[in-house]
Design an enzyme around this catalytic site. Structure first.
Site, short mmCIF file in Angstrom:
data_model
loop_
_atom_site.label_atom_id
_atom_site.label_comp_id
_atom_site.label_asym_id
_atom_site.label_seq_id
_atom_site.Cartn_x
_atom_site.Cartn_y
_atom_site.Cartn_z
N LYS A 285 0.72 -1.21 0.00
CA LYS A 285 0.19 0.12 0.05
C LYS A 285 0.75 1.48 0.00
CE LYS A 285 -3.82 0.36 2.13
NZ LYS A 285 -4.97 0.45 3.30
N GLU A 371 -19.80 -8.74 9.22
CA GLU A 371 -20.54 -7.79 10.22
C GLU A 371 -21.75 -8.88 10.84
OE1 GLU A 371 -18.96 -4.80 7.41
OE2 GLU A 371 -19.65 -6.82 7.13
N ARG A 399 -25.84 -5.16 6.30
CA ARG A 399 -25.42 -6.71 5.66
C ARG A 399 -25.63 -7.44 6.93
NH1 ARG A 399 -19.39 -6.13 3.02
NH2 ARG A 399 -20.31 -7.18 1.50
#
Length: 640
Positions: A285, A371, A399
């Site tokens: 990253k 979740e 979700r």
């Protein structure tokens, strides 16, 4: 600070078709120019930086090798797709990213044919790419489905559900695992790159297929042993045993920043009869930009910044951020209550749970992008007497709705839902807006639903939730900084289902839920200036309603207006239902509900979004005046 890099080669590339005209030896320079252009663009607009820098070479390689847009490329989440946007005809608009009327910060079907699937929530890419692959297979059309998914997104069960059903796609499905953080692979080097090229090559695949067919003629125990020896040997070298068990042919790991390694592997996989294939690519990253490499977490999402120094342009906060108020309050409460614990789904800093984690690491659980698991895990903790706070963005809690219903509400378990990013969220747009939580939670029996009007109220609601052991309770708060009110020295336990009058009037009553309270108070000032005496109530609770307060206001005022930053079916619907059930409108009472419009709003500044939604003070005033114009006395008073 404006910075326009020299990009002579990139200037010749407007679409992937132009890219494919280049010689392989030119791709390194193109990647460098693409990286510089992305840094310059995000420096002027803000947005997601580190993740896009990490996939520059991978983006170039994919578009160079595959026939996009006929081959459908799906970027998981999409915040790493800025280089992709630059290469697919949108460079001239790249400095409009996340701005009003500009490019989305994620992939979006309506934006480009090169965005075949909109992604902004995690871990959907493999399912979508599989859908493209199977559709082409069923209709006998060429074209592959290509999913690029990060290692973080692979923490979600949905990714594995898709992989478990992917075998039918055969070689039409390619999954590229972008490993930039979890270190699930051995270090990348020359040997692993060589192995990746070897096992993706046609001679190796053909030899392996011959061996497989021969082994099937062996007695079953020997056949199984041969199969497992092959998998184990490659798993030892490359870590692919898990993906093999899910039916994928595993290739990797390879260096995601080495074009000379990426191109031949992608070409081999493109042309292979074997499939579906998973290519394990290791990236960094923030690659190629020093400040982002040094602090990838801080440069995941950035404000506008000085490209030379990396310094981000941030306005001084006049008040603490809501999530920090929550996290610090919860950490303080946990000092005297060992039953309090905090759960988040890969968003510790975004929800303020990082503040809690510093003080109580043993009671902090980041479950990854999961979740559904987070909610049921919290239910299990609550069933055993703990006081779990499940801190999840409103848009992500969607979700786990079945788990909220089945595992929490039906069993009446005291899970505390701290719902961040409630309401409209500005530059992230429709995919991240917290529009629906009041509607989908307040329909549930046993559920208590609160909304904080300011940061002081958030302190009280966090404390109230901690002490609420009789069932599930939720409280919502917006993204960004508070209003600047003083935080209470000691939190107050709110009476469940009781609102408050913050301004007393006699003709018009504005019933506010959440942070529209400030706009309701401004509207009250404007109405008073027109001679309309206005009451403002902060209801605090969408469920249970403060029926006594609402009944009193309906009996003593001519116009009732509910104001909320949520979709239809929320506070206004519940107030109307109560009024209907009790016949409170039979005598001519005028009730109006103000809520988010029935559409998905595009990205813009939050204030402009609320203006478009019709939820700022001028629109509240207009709603009241229109209601009064149905009555001649009201018109006269309003005109006076």
């Amino acid at each position: 600070m404006s910075y326009d890099p020299a990009t002579p080669l990139l200037d010749t590339v407007n679409t992937p078709a132009d890219l494919r005209k280049l010689a392989p030896t030119q791709l390194r320079q193109l990647s460098d120019e693409l990286r510089a252009e992305m840094i310059s663009a995000v420096g002027s607009t803000g947005g997601h930086l580190g993740s896009g820098l990490g996939v520059v070479e991978l983006t170039v390689a994919i578009h160079y090798v595959f026939n996009t847009p006929d081959d459908k490329l799906v970027w998981d989440v999409g915040h790493q797709a800025y280089p992709h946007k630059i290469l697919t005809g949108r460079r001239d608009r790249i400095r409009t990213l996340r701005q009003s009327g500009g490019l989305s910060g994620f992939t979006k079907r309506s934006e480009s044919e090169y965005d075949p699937f909109g992604t902004a929530h995690s871990s959907t890419s493999i399912s979508a790419a599989l859908g493209f692959a199977i559709a082409n297979k069923l209709t006998d059309r060429p074209g592959k489905g290509i999913a690029v998914i990060g290692d973080g997104a692979m923490s979600a069960g949905m990714a594995y559900e898709a992989m478990n059903n992917a075998q039918g796609a055969g070689n039409r499905l390619i999954v590229i695992l972008n490993d930039n953080d979890m270190s699930i692979a051995p270090p990348v080097g020359g040997l692993s790159a060589y192995l990746a090229r070897l096992v993706s090559s046609r001679p190796f695949l053909s030899l392996r297929d011959i061996a497989r067919r021969l082994s099937r003629k062996l007695p079953r125990p020997l056949h199984e042993a041969a199969r497992k020896t092959d998998e184990f040997a490659r798993g030892m070298a490359m870590g692919g045993t898990l993906f093999e068990e899910l039916g994928f042919y595993y290739v990797g790991p390879i260096d995601g920043h080495n074009i000379d390694q990426l191109i031949p592997v992608l070409e081999n996989v493109r042309d292979a009869a074997e499939g579906p294939c998973l290519i394990h690519v290791v990236t960094q990253k923030g690659k190629g930009y020093g400040p982002a490499e040094a602090a990838a977490d801080k440069y995941h999402g950035v404000q506008k910044f000085d490209v030379i120094t990396g310094e981000q342009v941030k306005a001084k906060a006049s008040a603490p951020a809501y999530q920090n108020v929550f996290g610090e309050t919860l950490a303080t409460l946990a000092e005297s209550d060992p039953r309090i614990c905090a759960i988040t789904a890969a968003m510790p800093s975004g929800t303020g749970v990082d503040k809690f984690a510093k003080a109580h690491p043993e009671r902090t659980f980041d479950v990854g992008i999961a979740e559904q698991h987070a909610v049921t895990f919290a239910a299990g903790l609550a069933a055993e007497g703990m006081r779990p706070f499940c801190a999840i963005y409103s848009t992500f809690l969607q979700r786990a709705f079945d788990q909220v219903v089945h595992d929490v509400a039906i069993q009446n378990l005291p899970v505390r839902f701290a719902i961040d990013r409630a309401g409209l969220v500005g530059a992230d747009g429709a995919t991240h807006a917290g529009s629906f939580d009041v509607t989908y939670l307040a329909t549930l029996p046993n559920m208590v639903v609160m909304a904080a009007a300011d940061e002081a109220e958030l302190v009280h609601m966090t404390y109230t939730a901690a002490l609420h052991d009789s069932g599930p309770i939720a409280f919502r708060y917006p993204r960004g900084n508070g209003t600047g009110v003083a935080l209470p020295a000691a939190p107050e336990r709110l009476e469940i289902g009781k609102g408050r009058i913050v301004r007393q009037g006699s003709k018009v009553a504005l019933l506010s839920l959440g942070t529209r309270l400030a706009e309701a108070l401004k509207a009250a000032d404007l109405l008073e200036a027109k001679g309309l005496s206005t009451t403002v109530a902060d209801l605090r609770f969408a469920k249970p309603l403060d029926e006594a307060l609402i009944r009193h206001l309906m009996a003593t005022h001519e116009v009732i207006v509910t104001v909320e930053e949520g979709s239809i079916g929320g506070l206004g619907a519940h107030v109307l239902t109560m009024a209907s059930d009790e016949g409170l409108t039979d005598a001519g009472l005028k009730i109006r509900t103000m809520r988010l419009p029935d559409l998905f709003q595009d990205h813009d500044s939050p204030d402009k979004q609320y203006d478009e939604a019709g939820l700022n003070a001028p629109q509240i005033v207009d709603t009241v005046l229109k209601a009064l114009r149905h009555n001649s006395a009201g018109v006269s008073e309003a005109r006076a």
